[in-house]
Design a protein around this motif. Structure first.
Motif, PDB file in Angstrom:
ATOM      1  N   VAL A 170       0.842  -1.206   0.000  1.00  0.00           N
ATOM      2  CA  VAL A 170       0.000   0.000   0.000  1.00  0.00           C
ATOM      3  C   VAL A 170       0.871   1.249   0.000  1.00  0.00           C
ATOM      4  O   VAL A 170       0.579   2.241  -0.689  1.00  0.00           O
ATOM      5  N   GLY A 171       1.957   1.225   0.766  1.00  0.00           N
ATOM      6  CA  GLY A 171       2.869   2.367   0.798  1.00  0.00           C
ATOM      7  C   GLY A 171       3.486   2.646  -0.563  1.00  0.00           C
ATOM      8  O   GLY A 171       3.624   3.805  -0.981  1.00  0.00           O
ATOM      9  N   CYS A 172       3.870   1.575  -1.260  1.00  0.00           N
ATOM     10  CA  CYS A 172       4.415   1.742  -2.614  1.00  0.00           C
ATOM     11  C   CYS A 172       3.364   2.309  -3.559  1.00  0.00           C
ATOM     12  O   CYS A 172       3.675   3.145  -4.420  1.00  0.00           O
ATOM     13  N   ALA A 173       2.120   1.857  -3.422  1.00  0.00           N
ATOM     14  CA  ALA A 173       1.042   2.383  -4.263  1.00  0.00           C
ATOM     15  C   ALA A 173       0.850   3.874  -4.034  1.00  0.00           C
ATOM     16  O   ALA A 173       0.652   4.646  -4.977  1.00  0.00           O
ATOM     17  N   VAL A 174       0.935   4.294  -2.758  1.00  0.00           N
ATOM     18  CA  VAL A 174       0.829   5.720  -2.437  1.00  0.00           C
ATOM     19  C   VAL A 174       1.989   6.496  -3.062  1.00  0.00           C
ATOM     20  O   VAL A 174       1.812   7.577  -3.633  1.00  0.00           O
ATOM     21  N   ALA A 175       3.195   5.946  -2.957  1.00  0.00           N
ATOM     22  CA  ALA A 175       4.380   6.616  -3.521  1.00  0.00           C
ATOM     23  C   ALA A 175       4.289   6.728  -5.035  1.00  0.00           C
ATOM     24  O   ALA A 175       4.606   7.778  -5.618  1.00  0.00           O
ATOM     25  N   PHE A 176       3.833   5.661  -5.680  1.00  0.00           N
ATOM     26  CA  PHE A 176       3.701   5.688  -7.138  1.00  0.00           C
ATOM     27  C   PHE A 176       2.648   6.713  -7.562  1.00  0.00           C
ATOM     28  O   PHE A 176       2.842   7.462  -8.522  1.00  0.00           O
TER      29      PHE A 176
ATOM     30  N   GLY B 218      -4.136  16.110  -9.937  1.00  0.00           N
ATOM     31  CA  GLY B 218      -2.811  16.236  -9.369  1.00  0.00           C
ATOM     32  C   GLY B 218      -2.453  15.106  -8.435  1.00  0.00           C
ATOM     33  O   GLY B 218      -2.818  13.948  -8.656  1.00  0.00           O
ATOM     34  N   ILE B 219      -1.750  15.439  -7.372  1.00  0.00           N
ATOM     35  CA  ILE B 219      -1.203  14.437  -6.459  1.00  0.00           C
ATOM     36  C   ILE B 219      -2.302  13.653  -5.760  1.00  0.00           C
ATOM     37  O   ILE B 219      -2.282  12.418  -5.736  1.00  0.00           O
ATOM     38  N   ARG B 220      -3.279  14.343  -5.188  1.00  0.00           N
ATOM     39  CA  ARG B 220      -4.278  13.657  -4.360  1.00  0.00           C
ATOM     40  C   ARG B 220      -5.087  12.629  -5.138  1.00  0.00           C
ATOM     41  O   ARG B 220      -5.273  11.491  -4.690  1.00  0.00           O
ATOM     42  N   ILE B 221      -5.573  13.014  -6.312  1.00  0.00           N
ATOM     43  CA  ILE B 221      -6.434  12.104  -7.073  1.00  0.00           C
ATOM     44  C   ILE B 221      -5.661  10.877  -7.530  1.00  0.00           C
ATOM     45  O   ILE B 221      -6.167   9.744  -7.485  1.00  0.00           O
ATOM     46  N   ASN B 222      -4.408  11.053  -7.950  1.00  0.00           N
ATOM     47  CA  ASN B 222      -3.624   9.910  -8.417  1.00  0.00           C
ATOM     48  C   ASN B 222      -3.206   9.004  -7.259  1.00  0.00           C
ATOM     49  O   ASN B 222      -3.138   7.776  -7.426  1.00  0.00           O
ATOM     50  N   VAL B 223      -2.930   9.576  -6.109  1.00  0.00           N
ATOM     51  CA  VAL B 223      -2.635   8.770  -4.928  1.00  0.00           C
ATOM     52  C   VAL B 223      -3.842   7.919  -4.549  1.00  0.00           C
ATOM     53  O   VAL B 223      -3.731   6.717  -4.273  1.00  0.00           O
ATOM     54  N   LEU B 224      -5.021   8.540  -4.551  1.00  0.00           N
ATOM     55  CA  LEU B 224      -6.236   7.813  -4.173  1.00  0.00           C
ATOM     56  C   LEU B 224      -6.560   6.708  -5.173  1.00  0.00           C
ATOM     57  O   LEU B 224      -6.989   5.613  -4.788  1.00  0.00           O
ATOM     58  N   ILE B 225      -6.364   6.981  -6.460  1.00  0.00           N
ATOM     59  CA  ILE B 225      -6.664   5.976  -7.480  1.00  0.00           C
ATOM     60  C   ILE B 225      -5.717   4.788  -7.357  1.00  0.00           C
ATOM     61  O   ILE B 225      -6.137   3.628  -7.370  1.00  0.00           O
ATOM     62  N   CYS B 226      -4.419   5.074  -7.230  1.00  0.00           N
ATOM     63  CA  CYS B 226      -3.435   4.010  -7.156  1.00  0.00           C
ATOM     64  C   CYS B 226      -3.615   3.197  -5.872  1.00  0.00           C
ATOM     65  O   CYS B 226      -3.580   1.959  -5.894  1.00  0.00           O
ATOM     66  N   MET B 227      -3.841   3.883  -4.769  1.00  0.00           N
ATOM     67  CA  MET B 227      -4.030   3.190  -3.506  1.00  0.00           C
ATOM     68  C   MET B 227      -5.337   2.405  -3.507  1.00  0.00           C
ATOM     69  O   MET B 227      -5.400   1.265  -3.019  1.00  0.00           O
ATOM     70  N   GLY B 228      -6.401   2.989  -4.044  1.00  0.00           N
ATOM     71  CA  GLY B 228      -7.687   2.310  -4.084  1.00  0.00           C
ATOM     72  C   GLY B 228      -7.649   1.052  -4.918  1.00  0.00           C
ATOM     73  O   GLY B 228      -8.178   0.008  -4.513  1.00  0.00           O
ATOM     74  N   ALA B 229      -7.010   1.129  -6.091  1.00  0.00           N
ATOM     75  CA  ALA B 229      -6.891  -0.059  -6.942  1.00  0.00           C
ATOM     76  C   ALA B 229      -6.089  -1.154  -6.235  1.00  0.00           C
ATOM     77  O   ALA B 229      -6.416  -2.345  -6.316  1.00  0.00           O
ATOM     78  N   CYS B 230      -5.056  -0.735  -5.517  1.00  0.00           N
ATOM     79  CA  CYS B 230      -4.233  -1.694  -4.770  1.00  0.00           C
ATOM     80  C   CYS B 230      -5.045  -2.334  -3.645  1.00  0.00           C
ATOM     81  O   CYS B 230      -4.989  -3.560  -3.443  1.00  0.00           O
ATOM     82  N   LEU B 231      -5.809  -1.545  -2.916  1.00  0.00           N
ATOM     83  CA  LEU B 231      -6.586  -2.066  -1.783  1.00  0.00           C
ATOM     84  C   LEU B 231      -7.685  -3.024  -2.233  1.00  0.00           C
ATOM     85  O   LEU B 231      -7.916  -4.056  -1.594  1.00  0.00           O
TER      86      LEU B 231
ATOM     87  N   CYS C 116      -4.020   4.381 -16.329  1.00  0.00           N
ATOM     88  CA  CYS C 116      -2.720   3.731 -16.131  1.00  0.00           C
ATOM     89  C   CYS C 116      -2.340   3.694 -14.653  1.00  0.00           C
ATOM     90  O   CYS C 116      -1.719   2.728 -14.189  1.00  0.00           O
ATOM     91  N   THR C 117      -2.692   4.748 -13.908  1.00  0.00           N
ATOM     92  CA  THR C 117      -2.409   4.784 -12.477  1.00  0.00           C
ATOM     93  C   THR C 117      -3.102   3.643 -11.758  1.00  0.00           C
ATOM     94  O   THR C 117      -2.520   2.996 -10.866  1.00  0.00           O
ATOM     95  N   ALA C 118      -4.352   3.385 -12.126  1.00  0.00           N
ATOM     96  CA  ALA C 118      -5.088   2.266 -11.531  1.00  0.00           C
ATOM     97  C   ALA C 118      -4.415   0.940 -11.856  1.00  0.00           C
ATOM     98  O   ALA C 118      -4.317   0.046 -11.003  1.00  0.00           O
ATOM     99  N   ALA C 119      -3.945   0.804 -13.087  1.00  0.00           N
ATOM    100  CA  ALA C 119      -3.257  -0.429 -13.488  1.00  0.00           C
ATOM    101  C   ALA C 119      -1.990  -0.642 -12.668  1.00  0.00           C
ATOM    102  O   ALA C 119      -1.673  -1.763 -12.253  1.00  0.00           O
ATOM    103  N   ILE C 120      -1.261   0.444 -12.412  1.00  0.00           N
ATOM    104  CA  ILE C 120      -0.049   0.350 -11.600  1.00  0.00           C
ATOM    105  C   ILE C 120      -0.393  -0.046 -10.170  1.00  0.00           C
ATOM    106  O   ILE C 120       0.333  -0.816  -9.519  1.00  0.00           O
ATOM    107  N   GLY C 121      -1.524   0.455  -9.664  1.00  0.00           N
ATOM    108  CA  GLY C 121      -1.965   0.062  -8.336  1.00  0.00           C
ATOM    109  C   GLY C 121      -2.256  -1.425  -8.248  1.00  0.00           C
ATOM    110  O   GLY C 121      -1.926  -2.084  -7.246  1.00  0.00           O
ATOM    111  N   VAL C 122      -2.859  -1.973  -9.304  1.00  0.00           N
ATOM    112  CA  VAL C 122      -3.151  -3.412  -9.333  1.00  0.00           C
ATOM    113  C   VAL C 122      -1.855  -4.223  -9.361  1.00  0.00           C
ATOM    114  O   VAL C 122      -1.712  -5.230  -8.654  1.00  0.00           O
TER     115      VAL C 122
END
Length: 225
Positions: A10-16, A32-45, A95-101
């Protein structure tokens, strides 16, 4: 799955998501930062949830993530006149969501590589796309530009040639070019350019600025008719 492993993923997803969002924010995009962090972290979770429950059908969860992100991205794509905006932002979020997965699977090296490619592509191709001019415009809108250059009579031929050459290099269609005598041994040259599709104000401004530097030019300008 151990708590430490869960935290690392999850930490890596937030960093990415942060890195992707930072590039978006620095280049002036809405996501920006917030939306991409949430997308990547959400997809990972979402993907990690199936593993926590002992159901390792990650492909089915990933498919649902794709559907959800597609719905989210559709809300930021809108049409303004003949231009469609938000496509690049939506694609980046996808793509951010894909990286989270990918991150949720524990393949951090592969996810890091994907982040580097995504950020590099956005930076490099943005510059490249700005340098490429379309061979033709197929839009319904028609814009007519009138370029006006005043020069000395002795330099009329050179200035007309410079205008034609500049428009030709920019792949803009010249529809009319005429000259009219003015007081004081000067000539006003008017060039009419018709462009189908989106407006090209910056290209016209660049052309008129180049012509204004020619020898004998005393005044140069343009207007959208």
């Amino acid at each position: 799955m151990e708590l430490l492993d869960f935290t690392i993923r999850v930490g890596c997803a937030v960093a990415f998501g942060f890195l992707i969002g930072l590039e978006r924010q620095l280049t002036g995009h809405a996501s920006g930062i917030r939306i991409n962090v949430l997308i990547c972290m959400g997809a990972c979770l979402f993907t990690l949830f199936s593993q926590l429950m002992g159901v390792y059908d990650t492909t089915r969860i990933a498919a649902q993530v794709v559907t959800g992100i597609g719905f989210l991205c559709s809300g930021i794509i809108f049409k303004e006149g003949l231009n469609v905006k938000g496509l690049n932002t939506a694609a980046t979020m996808w793509c951010t969501a894909a990286i989270g997965v990918i991150t949720s699977s524990g393949m951090i090296f592969f996810a890091t590589t994907a982040v580097a490619i995504l950020i590099g592509s956005n930076l490099a191709f943005r510059f490249l796309a700005g340098k490429i001019q379309p061979l033709a415009n197929f839009g319904d809108e028609e814009n007519t530009y009138m370029l006006s250059v005043t020069c000395r009579e002795d330099d009329e031929f050179n200035i007309r040639s410079a205008i034609i050459d500049s428009l030709s290099k920019a792949r803009l269609q010249l529809t009319n070019l005429e000259s009219a005598d003015e007081i004081g041994n000067k000539v006003e040259i008017e060039a009419t350019v018709i462009i189908n599709g989106r407006r090209r104000d910056q290209h016209i401004e660049k052309i008129i600025s180049q012509v204004a530097l020619e020898k004998g030019v005393t005044k140069a300008g343009w207007e959208l008719v």
